[in-house]
Design a protein around this motif. Sequence first.
Motif, PDB file in Angstrom:
ATOM      1  N   THR A 134       0.759  -1.248   0.097  1.00  0.00           N
ATOM      2  CA  THR A 134      -0.033  -0.060  -0.093  1.00  0.00           C
ATOM      3  C   THR A 134       0.820   1.182  -0.063  1.00  0.00           C
ATOM      4  O   THR A 134       1.821   1.220   0.378  1.00  0.00           O
ATOM      5  CB  THR A 134      -0.868   0.154   1.420  1.00  0.00           C
ATOM      6  N   VAL A 135       0.196   2.396  -0.538  1.00  0.00           N
ATOM      7  CA  VAL A 135       0.864   3.558  -0.531  1.00  0.00           C
ATOM      8  C   VAL A 135      -0.054   4.597  -0.041  1.00  0.00           C
ATOM      9  O   VAL A 135      -1.304   4.656  -0.278  1.00  0.00           O
ATOM     10  CB  VAL A 135       1.106   4.171  -1.910  1.00  0.00           C
ATOM     11  N   SER A 136       0.515   5.542   1.273  1.00  0.00           N
ATOM     12  CA  SER A 136      -0.250   6.429   1.572  1.00  0.00           C
ATOM     13  C   SER A 136      -0.204   7.578   0.622  1.00  0.00           C
ATOM     14  O   SER A 136       0.848   8.265   0.728  1.00  0.00           O
ATOM     15  CB  SER A 136       0.075   6.852   2.974  1.00  0.00           C
ATOM     16  N   ALA A 157       1.638  10.032  -5.750  1.00  0.00           N
ATOM     17  CA  ALA A 157       2.848  10.079  -4.961  1.00  0.00           C
ATOM     18  C   ALA A 157       2.537  10.100  -3.901  1.00  0.00           C
ATOM     19  O   ALA A 157       1.549  10.726  -3.112  1.00  0.00           O
ATOM     20  CB  ALA A 157       3.858  11.038  -5.661  1.00  0.00           C
ATOM     21  N   GLY A 158       3.309   9.278  -2.903  1.00  0.00           N
ATOM     22  CA  GLY A 158       3.199   9.099  -1.542  1.00  0.00           C
ATOM     23  C   GLY A 158       4.092   8.560  -0.809  1.00  0.00           C
ATOM     24  O   GLY A 158       5.081   8.596  -1.205  1.00  0.00           O
ATOM     25  N   VAL A 159       3.783   7.960   0.357  1.00  0.00           N
ATOM     26  CA  VAL A 159       4.749   7.241   1.130  1.00  0.00           C
ATOM     27  C   VAL A 159       4.428   5.597   1.269  1.00  0.00           C
ATOM     28  O   VAL A 159       3.171   5.322   1.526  1.00  0.00           O
ATOM     29  CB  VAL A 159       4.610   7.885   2.448  1.00  0.00           C
ATOM     30  N   SER A 160       5.328   4.924   1.094  1.00  0.00           N
ATOM     31  CA  SER A 160       4.953   3.545   0.988  1.00  0.00           C
ATOM     32  C   SER A 160       4.770   3.007   2.528  1.00  0.00           C
ATOM     33  O   SER A 160       5.140   3.520   3.486  1.00  0.00           O
ATOM     34  CB  SER A 160       6.257   2.693   0.293  1.00  0.00           C
ATOM     35  N   ALA A 161       4.473   1.681   2.518  1.00  0.00           N
ATOM     36  CA  ALA A 161       4.092   0.909   3.839  1.00  0.00           C
ATOM     37  C   ALA A 161       5.613   0.947   4.654  1.00  0.00           C
ATOM     38  O   ALA A 161       5.600   0.613   5.597  1.00  0.00           O
ATOM     39  CB  ALA A 161       3.629  -0.414   3.706  1.00  0.00           C
ATOM     40  N   LYS A 215      10.707   8.668  -5.275  1.00  0.00           N
ATOM     41  CA  LYS A 215      10.892   9.899  -5.670  1.00  0.00           C
ATOM     42  C   LYS A 215      11.814  10.758  -5.206  1.00  0.00           C
ATOM     43  O   LYS A 215      12.292  10.637  -4.472  1.00  0.00           O
ATOM     44  CB  LYS A 215       9.340  10.429  -4.968  1.00  0.00           C
ATOM     45  N   PRO A 216      12.554  11.371  -6.503  1.00  0.00           N
ATOM     46  CA  PRO A 216      13.584  12.140  -6.059  1.00  0.00           C
ATOM     47  C   PRO A 216      13.251  13.252  -4.997  1.00  0.00           C
ATOM     48  O   PRO A 216      12.101  13.776  -5.163  1.00  0.00           O
ATOM     49  CB  PRO A 216      13.942  12.942  -7.496  1.00  0.00           C
ATOM     50  N   PRO A 217      14.248  13.284  -4.122  1.00  0.00           N
ATOM     51  CA  PRO A 217      13.785  14.376  -3.188  1.00  0.00           C
ATOM     52  C   PRO A 217      13.599  15.780  -3.742  1.00  0.00           C
ATOM     53  O   PRO A 217      13.030  16.922  -3.094  1.00  0.00           O
ATOM     54  CB  PRO A 217      15.321  14.407  -2.216  1.00  0.00           C
ATOM     55  N   SER A 218      13.921  16.200  -4.926  1.00  0.00           N
ATOM     56  CA  SER A 218      14.077  17.668  -5.437  1.00  0.00           C
ATOM     57  C   SER A 218      12.588  17.765  -5.966  1.00  0.00           C
ATOM     58  O   SER A 218      12.047  18.943  -6.228  1.00  0.00           O
ATOM     59  CB  SER A 218      14.967  17.580  -6.624  1.00  0.00           C
ATOM     60  N   LEU A 219      11.659  16.559  -6.013  1.00  0.00           N
ATOM     61  CA  LEU A 219      10.268  16.810  -6.509  1.00  0.00           C
ATOM     62  C   LEU A 219       9.284  16.817  -5.405  1.00  0.00           C
ATOM     63  O   LEU A 219       9.363  16.229  -4.536  1.00  0.00           O
ATOM     64  CB  LEU A 219      10.044  15.697  -7.468  1.00  0.00           C
ATOM     65  N   ALA A 245       3.240  13.559  -8.551  1.00  0.00           N
ATOM     66  CA  ALA A 245       2.082  12.911  -8.861  1.00  0.00           C
ATOM     67  C   ALA A 245       1.771  13.244 -10.609  1.00  0.00           C
ATOM     68  O   ALA A 245       0.762  12.513 -10.783  1.00  0.00           O
ATOM     69  CB  ALA A 245       0.969  13.264  -7.904  1.00  0.00           C
ATOM     70  N   CYS A 246       2.278  14.224 -10.960  1.00  0.00           N
ATOM     71  CA  CYS A 246       1.944  14.548 -12.397  1.00  0.00           C
ATOM     72  C   CYS A 246       2.203  13.552 -13.359  1.00  0.00           C
ATOM     73  O   CYS A 246       2.246  13.599 -14.481  1.00  0.00           O
ATOM     74  CB  CYS A 246       2.584  15.981 -12.865  1.00  0.00           C
ATOM     75  N   LEU A 247       3.458  12.788 -13.054  1.00  0.00           N
ATOM     76  CA  LEU A 247       4.367  11.965 -14.072  1.00  0.00           C
ATOM     77  C   LEU A 247       3.823  10.656 -14.295  1.00  0.00           C
ATOM     78  O   LEU A 247       3.882  10.339 -15.720  1.00  0.00           O
ATOM     79  CB  LEU A 247       5.616  11.543 -13.275  1.00  0.00           C
ATOM     80  N   PRO A 248       3.059   9.623 -13.690  1.00  0.00           N
ATOM     81  CA  PRO A 248       2.708   8.522 -13.983  1.00  0.00           C
ATOM     82  C   PRO A 248       1.903   8.265 -15.513  1.00  0.00           C
ATOM     83  O   PRO A 248       1.875   7.119 -16.068  1.00  0.00           O
ATOM     84  CB  PRO A 248       2.068   7.951 -13.013  1.00  0.00           C
ATOM     85  N   THR A 249       1.136   9.218 -15.869  1.00  0.00           N
ATOM     86  CA  THR A 249       0.441   8.934 -17.042  1.00  0.00           C
ATOM     87  C   THR A 249       0.434   9.843 -18.328  1.00  0.00           C
ATOM     88  O   THR A 249       1.245   9.526 -19.223  1.00  0.00           O
ATOM     89  CB  THR A 249      -1.434   9.274 -16.687  1.00  0.00           C
ATOM     90  N   ALA A 250       0.403  11.234 -18.197  1.00  0.00           N
ATOM     91  CA  ALA A 250       0.667  12.060 -19.286  1.00  0.00           C
ATOM     92  C   ALA A 250       1.931  12.285 -19.555  1.00  0.00           C
ATOM     93  O   ALA A 250       2.479  12.362 -20.653  1.00  0.00           O
ATOM     94  CB  ALA A 250      -0.249  13.442 -19.129  1.00  0.00           C
TER      95      ALA A 250
END
Length: 324
Positions: free
Chosen positions: A34-36, A69-73, A125-129, A135-140
């Motif tokens: 899961t990802v929060s 984008a989030g925090v993994s388990a 996730k790179p710390p710079s983002l 969260a904008c990256l995975p589709t478009a």
Amino acid sequence: MLAVAAVSLNADDPLSGLDVGEQAAPDVPDGWTTVSVRAATLNHHDLFSLRGVGLPTERLPMILGCDAAGVSADGDEVIVHAVIGDPAAGGGDETLDPRRTLLSELYPGTLAETVAVPRRNLVPKPPSLSFEEAACLPTAWLTAYRMVVHRSALPAAGGGTLLVQGAGGGVSTAAIILGKAAGHTVLVTSRDAAKRELALKIGADEAFEPGARLPVKADAVIETVGAATWGHSLRALRPGGRIVCSGTTTGANPPAELNRLFFLQLSVVGSTMGTRDELAELAAFIDRTGVRPIINDVRPLADARASFEKLARGDVFGKLVLTV
């Protein structure tokens, strides 16, 4: 948990089936985690789902959303890869798995406090983002990256000429920024003068009305519009050039113009989403070059209906972000 779900389907009034409220937490199959969710973004795929495209009634209610984008388990900051597929079934590419699907089609999506995904679908996730940018990256953005970097046949060192049809859409906006960051000359078209101006501000070298005669022939065309621009895309290419197509928003059956295709030895290739490894490449590319996704609006998840209304109106340049 709080989530945004399709509870009914309506081709003419998609938002009538949108529910922002409590939904059951997702199941976590073996090999999944899961990802929060900290941030998620909207795509036209979400509106298509509410219209019943790729989402039958028997799967309702379905939590919408492909991007997050989030925090993994395990406590890691991650980006969620939306393609659920087996790379082995696609010869090493999960987008070629005949049984592939996206989050929110067979499995609950990302517009929720928690999303479940296969462990391999987590990308650091790179710390710079920020979470909103990631969260904008995975589709478009992933779709555009695969088209520009892996499918266009443009030189890896830059120096090519890229035509992007239809400024303003999520994929075309990303393609402009990525194409320029990769060192190419980027031309763009739009019927909207304001969107042409915005395209220039984010990096396009020149912007034109649809169908306009271009000052140079392009090496590659990013085509997401379809019938309305197809003839222009063919005419815009140099001999041996390539159209990369990932969408047909104005129709899927334009005249093929096969005589032009064979005489000029043009290539037409399809492109859909991207692999988990390409998403990792994209994140590294953005981290390295310093380019960032264009964000149009940021709202809390509870205000998702307002973002969906904005998306449905179509007057959007950049991504619509929901935060948790």
